[in-house]
Structure formats: structure tokens, C-alpha cells
Design a protein around this motif. Structure first.
Motif, mmCIF file in Angstrom:
data_model
loop_
_atom_site.group_PDB
_atom_site.id
_atom_site.type_symbol
_atom_site.label_atom_id
_atom_site.label_comp_id
_atom_site.label_asym_id
_atom_site.label_seq_id
_atom_site.Cartn_x
_atom_site.Cartn_y
_atom_site.Cartn_z
ATOM 1 N N UNK A 267 0.824 -1.217 0.000
ATOM 2 C CA UNK A 267 0.000 0.000 0.000
ATOM 3 C C UNK A 267 0.861 1.270 0.000
ATOM 4 N N UNK A 268 2.171 1.081 0.007
ATOM 5 C CA UNK A 268 3.114 2.209 0.091
ATOM 6 C C UNK A 268 2.893 3.030 1.368
ATOM 7 N N UNK A 269 2.529 2.350 2.457
ATOM 8 C CA UNK A 269 2.358 3.007 3.736
ATOM 9 C C UNK A 269 3.687 2.981 4.478
ATOM 10 N N UNK A 270 3.961 4.038 5.191
ATOM 11 C CA UNK A 270 5.147 4.049 6.046
ATOM 12 C C UNK A 270 4.782 3.416 7.389
ATOM 13 N N UNK A 271 5.789 3.034 8.131
ATOM 14 C CA UNK A 271 5.538 2.514 9.477
ATOM 15 C C UNK A 271 4.861 3.584 10.329
ATOM 16 N N UNK A 272 5.259 4.834 10.137
ATOM 17 C CA UNK A 272 4.677 5.938 10.897
ATOM 18 C C UNK A 272 3.178 6.044 10.626
ATOM 19 N N UNK B 218 0.311 5.415 13.363
ATOM 20 C CA UNK B 218 -0.670 6.457 13.667
ATOM 21 C C UNK B 218 -2.091 5.938 13.611
ATOM 22 N N UNK B 219 -2.382 5.099 12.611
ATOM 23 C CA UNK B 219 -3.722 4.506 12.496
ATOM 24 C C UNK B 219 -4.025 3.602 13.692
#
Length: 145
Positions: free
Chosen positions: A14-19, A23-24
Motif C-alpha cells: 500500500x506504500x504506507x510508512x511505518x509511521x 498512527x492509524x
């Protein structure tokens, strides 16, 4: 143990960062990193939260198989099915690649043979058509006079 690899695979797909994922989940990046690296056990509540983030069923994290991610989606997709199998991303089987290349070459060779046959058949049919047309014209001319 796969649940931790699945977490990373889904996040990266999903091209999500760990940050972002942290946060979610309402935690900091360091805590999320420990979860993703298997240093902290996943609770059922965390699995449910992650499933909501990625819009998947929670049991997906408990599967023995790693996910297959389809990267051929969205407005710039060109159709067809192009799946990136991430199950064995570190696995390289030269024998399999050789067999696939051999099969590809065989298919190309067969295709070329069929093309040559069809070209000859087209030439033959054109010649036959010309002969029939010439014969028909002669008969037509002879019947008119």
C-alpha cells in the motif's frame, strides 16, 4: 510467525510508512516496528485493527501462506492479470527459469511455424482463386459470343 511478514508485505504493497500505520493504530513508530519485526506479539485486537486498515479479514494474518498482491489495479492499469507473488521474494530457482525460458522459446517456435504455414496457405488460396477467376471469365466470355 507469518503474521509479521504479512504485516510488512501489506504495508509495503500500500506504500504506507511505518509511521502512517502506527498512527492509524494509535501507537508510535518504534512500537509498530517492534510488532512488525516480531518482537512484540500481536493481540487479536491488533490483528482486527490491522485487518480494518488493509480492508481484509483478520484470519488473513493467521494464514500459513503469504499473500499474493495484485499491483495491476487503479486508473493506470492496462488490464490483464499481473500478480506479484511475494511468497518467496528471496527465492530464486534457476532451473524453473530455464524451463520457463525453454517453454517460451518452444511457443515462439510453434507460433512461427504456424505463421509460415498460414502464409503458404494464403498464397496457395490466392493462386487457386486467380485460376478460378480466370476460368470463370473465359467461360463467361465464350458464352456471351
Amino acid at each position: 510467525m507469518n503474521e509479521y511478514r504479512i504485516m510488512k508485505i501489506l504495508r509495503e504493497s500500500k506504500n504506507y510508512s511505518q509511521e502512517y500505520v502506527a498512527g492509524k493504530l494509535g501507537i508510535n513508530q518504534n512500537a509498530y516496528s517492534k510488532m512488525e519485526n516480531g518482537k512484540v506479539k500481536l493481540t487479536l485486537d491488533r490483528i482486527r485493527q490491522l485487518a480494518d486498515i488493509y480492508d481484509i479479514k483478520p484470519e488473513y494474518f493467521l494464514s500459513l501462506d503469504l499473500p499474493v498482491i495484485n499491483f495491476n489495479i487503479g486508473p493506470n492499469s492496462h488490464g490483464g492479470f499481473i500478480d506479484k507473488y511475494v511468497n518467496n521474494s528471496n527465492y530464486f530457482d534457476p532451473e524453473l527459469i530455464q524451463r520457463l525460458l525453454f517453454e517460451r522459446d518452444k511457443i515462439i517456435e510453434d507460433k512461427n511455424t504456424i505463421i509460415e504455414y498460414l502464409k503458404k496457405e494464403i498464397t496457395h488460396l490466392r493462386n487457386e482463386n486467380e485460376e478460378l477467376l480466370t476460368t470463370f471469365k473465359k467461360k463467361l466470355d465464350s458464352s456471351l459470343y
